[in-house]
Motif scaffolding. Structure first.
Motif: not given
Length: 77
Positions: A13, A66-67, A60, A9, A62
């Protein structure tokens, strides 16, 4: 086992914003201790509190999926 995708992530980013994002910046923006973030990235099976997950999802922008991801652990018979 839960694996955190924090490094991915950060990389995504950084690419989207065309700048380098450090763990220190994530720590400052989220209020999560830098050591905690480092452990989430580097320590297999590290456990953290849901408040940290909430802060990271917000930072993020999200979803939780996704994490973090679930990886089944093989059990020896």
């Amino acid at each position: 086992m839960i694996r955190f995708r924090l490094q991915e992530l950060i990389t995504d980013k950084s690419f989207k914003e065309n700048r380098r994002i450090t763990i220190g910046e994530v720590a400052a923006e989220t209020g999560i201790n830098r050591m905690t973030l480092s452990k989430m990235i580097n320590h297999k099976g590290y456990s953290t509190v849901t408040d940290n997950l909430d802060k990271l999802c917000s930072y993020f922008d999200c979803e939780l999926v996704e994490l973090a991801e679930y990886l089944p652990v093989k059990q020896d018979d």
